[in-house]
Motif scaffolding. Structure first.
Motif, PDB file in Angstrom:
ATOM      1  N   GLY A 103      14.562 161.044  32.281  1.00 59.08           N
ATOM      2  CA  GLY A 103      15.060 161.233  30.914  1.00 59.08           C
ATOM      3  C   GLY A 103      16.526 161.614  30.885  1.00 59.08           C
ATOM      4  N   GLU A 104      17.036 162.044  32.040  1.00 58.89           N
ATOM      5  CA  GLU A 104      18.454 162.364  32.218  1.00 58.89           C
ATOM      6  C   GLU A 104      18.983 163.378  31.213  1.00 58.89           C
ATOM      7  N   GLU A 105      18.165 164.356  30.887  1.00 54.01           N
ATOM      8  CA  GLU A 105      18.613 165.483  30.055  1.00 54.01           C
ATOM      9  C   GLU A 105      19.171 166.536  31.007  1.00 54.01           C
ATOM     10  N   TRP A 106      20.416 166.325  31.456  1.00 56.49           N
ATOM     11  CA  TRP A 106      20.969 167.092  32.563  1.00 56.49           C
ATOM     12  C   TRP A 106      21.047 168.578  32.284  1.00 56.49           C
ATOM     13  N   GLU A 107      21.446 168.969  31.088  1.00 60.69           N
ATOM     14  CA  GLU A 107      21.536 170.403  30.778  1.00 60.69           C
ATOM     15  C   GLU A 107      20.163 171.055  30.817  1.00 60.69           C
ATOM     16  N   ASP A 108      19.159 170.375  30.288  1.00 64.57           N
ATOM     17  CA  ASP A 108      17.790 170.892  30.322  1.00 64.57           C
ATOM     18  C   ASP A 108      17.301 171.017  31.760  1.00 64.57           C
ATOM     19  N   LEU A 109      17.598 170.032  32.574  1.00 64.38           N
ATOM     20  CA  LEU A 109      17.186 170.081  33.979  1.00 64.38           C
ATOM     21  C   LEU A 109      17.882 171.225  34.715  1.00 64.38           C
ATOM     22  N   LYS A 110      19.153 171.474  34.389  1.00 58.15           N
ATOM     23  CA  LYS A 110      19.879 172.610  34.984  1.00 58.15           C
ATOM     24  C   LYS A 110      19.212 173.928  34.592  1.00 58.15           C
ATOM     25  N   ILE A 111      18.835 174.034  33.323  1.00 56.73           N
ATOM     26  CA  ILE A 111      18.188 175.260  32.848  1.00 56.73           C
ATOM     27  C   ILE A 111      16.870 175.480  33.576  1.00 56.73           C
ATOM     28  N   ARG A 112      16.072 174.427  33.681  1.00 56.33           N
ATOM     29  CA  ARG A 112      14.773 174.566  34.360  1.00 56.33           C
ATOM     30  C   ARG A 112      14.940 174.861  35.842  1.00 56.33           C
ATOM     31  N   THR A 113      15.991 174.336  36.450  1.00 53.51           N
ATOM     32  CA  THR A 113      16.259 174.667  37.845  1.00 53.51           C
ATOM     33  C   THR A 113      16.645 176.141  37.956  1.00 53.51           C
ATOM     34  N   GLY A 114      17.351 176.657  36.972  1.00 52.10           N
ATOM     35  CA  GLY A 114      17.658 178.089  36.939  1.00 52.10           C
ATOM     36  C   GLY A 114      16.390 178.928  36.828  1.00 52.10           C
ATOM     37  N   VAL A 115      15.457 178.470  36.005  1.00 51.10           N
ATOM     38  CA  VAL A 115      14.162 179.156  35.890  1.00 51.10           C
ATOM     39  C   VAL A 115      13.436 179.113  37.234  1.00 51.10           C
ATOM     40  N   ALA A 116      13.524 177.994  37.920  1.00 53.56           N
ATOM     41  CA  ALA A 116      12.882 177.865  39.241  1.00 53.56           C
ATOM     42  C   ALA A 116      13.509 178.844  40.231  1.00 53.56           C
ATOM     43  N   LYS A 117      14.811 179.041  40.165  1.00 56.20           N
ATOM     44  CA  LYS A 117      15.470 180.003  41.058  1.00 56.20           C
ATOM     45  C   LYS A 117      14.983 181.417  40.771  1.00 56.20           C
ATOM     46  N   THR A 118      14.786 181.735  39.497  1.00 52.17           N
ATOM     47  CA  THR A 118      14.247 183.044  39.128  1.00 52.17           C
ATOM     48  C   THR A 118      12.825 183.190  39.648  1.00 52.17           C
ATOM     49  N   GLU A 119      12.035 182.154  39.517  1.00 53.14           N
ATOM     50  CA  GLU A 119      10.661 182.190  40.029  1.00 53.14           C
ATOM     51  C   GLU A 119      10.665 182.321  41.544  1.00 53.14           C
ATOM     52  N   TYR A 120      11.599 181.666  42.204  1.00 48.34           N
ATOM     53  CA  TYR A 120      11.679 181.805  43.655  1.00 48.34           C
ATOM     54  C   TYR A 120      12.033 183.247  44.036  1.00 48.34           C
ATOM     55  N   SER A 121      12.870 183.885  43.251  1.00 44.49           N
ATOM     56  CA  SER A 121      13.177 185.306  43.493  1.00 44.49           C
ATOM     57  C   SER A 121      11.909 186.155  43.401  1.00 44.49           C
ATOM     58  N   ARG A 122      11.046 185.815  42.461  1.00 45.71           N
ATOM     59  CA  ARG A 122       9.768 186.527  42.340  1.00 45.71           C
ATOM     60  C   ARG A 122       8.908 186.304  43.586  1.00 45.71           C
ATOM     61  N   ILE A 123       8.913 185.093  44.109  1.00 49.31           N
ATOM     62  CA  ILE A 123       8.144 184.792  45.318  1.00 49.31           C
ATOM     63  C   ILE A 123       8.679 185.623  46.487  1.00 49.31           C
ATOM     64  N   LEU A 124      10.010 185.654  46.639  1.00 49.23           N
ATOM     65  CA  LEU A 124      10.606 186.443  47.719  1.00 49.23           C
ATOM     66  C   LEU A 124      10.236 187.918  47.586  1.00 49.23           C
ATOM     67  N   GLN A 125      10.323 188.432  46.372  1.00 50.11           N
ATOM     68  CA  GLN A 125       9.988 189.843  46.139  1.00 50.11           C
ATOM     69  C   GLN A 125       8.526 190.104  46.472  1.00 50.11           C
ATOM     70  N   PHE A 126       7.651 189.204  46.066  1.00 56.15           N
ATOM     71  CA  PHE A 126       6.231 189.316  46.348  1.00 56.15           C
ATOM     72  C   PHE A 126       6.000 189.409  47.854  1.00 56.15           C
ATOM     73  N   CYS A 127       6.679 188.555  48.594  1.00 57.57           N
ATOM     74  CA  CYS A 127       6.523 188.539  50.059  1.00 57.57           C
ATOM     75  C   CYS A 127       7.135 189.790  50.684  1.00 57.57           C
ATOM     76  N   ASN A 128       8.298 190.182  50.220  1.00 56.25           N
ATOM     77  CA  ASN A 128       8.971 191.358  50.781  1.00 56.25           C
ATOM     78  C   ASN A 128       8.199 192.651  50.495  1.00 56.25           C
ATOM     79  N   ASP A 129       7.508 192.696  49.372  1.00 51.17           N
ATOM     80  CA  ASP A 129       6.717 193.885  49.030  1.00 51.17           C
ATOM     81  C   ASP A 129       5.527 194.055  49.958  1.00 51.17           C
ATOM     82  N   ARG A 130       5.136 193.017  50.664  1.00 54.70           N
ATOM     83  CA  ARG A 130       3.949 193.068  51.503  1.00 54.70           C
ATOM     84  C   ARG A 130       4.253 193.004  52.995  1.00 54.70           C
ATOM     85  N   THR A 131       5.545 193.019  53.329  1.00 55.49           N
ATOM     86  CA  THR A 131       5.874 192.978  54.759  1.00 55.49           C
ATOM     87  C   THR A 131       6.539 194.269  55.197  1.00 55.49           C
TER      88      THR A 131
END
Length: 131
Positions: A103-131
């Motif tokens: 669909g080439e909605e580049w700004e929307d894709l950038k925003i969702r990639t930013g959300v993915a980076k935030t979610e990845y931070s949550r994954i890292l925190q989840f893992c770090n809290d248990r190690t």
């Protein structure tokens, strides 16, 4: 006669809604790997955490180059990695980016990639809290 559970009150319903969902479904990961040893599960998540940033970087580059095919392919690879790591929110995010790449909605894709980076931070925190 067994005790009946207390009916849910507005306060208990609100509390249940406020609890964040873990970014990794450890039960699903254990089923996927056929392994329930927590040390082994987190070892495997460590491999995911070593590799996933590269997938996000590739996705960022593809969006920056406005290359719909590359965005689709990068999101597809990241979706598979997230699914294998039992990261349901990340899997859904990558699926949505993959599906919408052409669909080439580049700004929307950038925003969702930013959300993915935030979610990845949550994954890292989840893992770090248990190690």
């Amino acid at each position: 006669q067994p005790d009946k559970p207390e009916p849910a009150t507005e306060a208990t319903q609100t509390a249940a809604l406020d609890e964040p969902v873990a970014p990794i479904d450890l039960e699903r990961l254990a089923r996927t790997l056929g392994e329930d040893d927590e040390d082994e599960l987190f070892f495997m998540l460590g491999i995911f955490n070593d590799e996933f940033p590269k997938l996000l970087d590739n996705l960022d580059k593809a969006i920056g180059q406005q290359d719909a095919r590359a965005v689709h392919d990068c999101a597809h690879a990241a979706k598979g990695a997230a699914a294998n790591a039992a990261a349901p929110a990340m899997t859904e995010l990558m699926k949505s980016i993959e599906q919408d790449a052409h669909g080439e909605e580049w700004e929307d894709l950038k925003i969702r990639t930013g959300v993915a980076k935030t979610e990845y931070s949550r994954i890292l925190q989840f893992c770090n809290d248990r190690t």
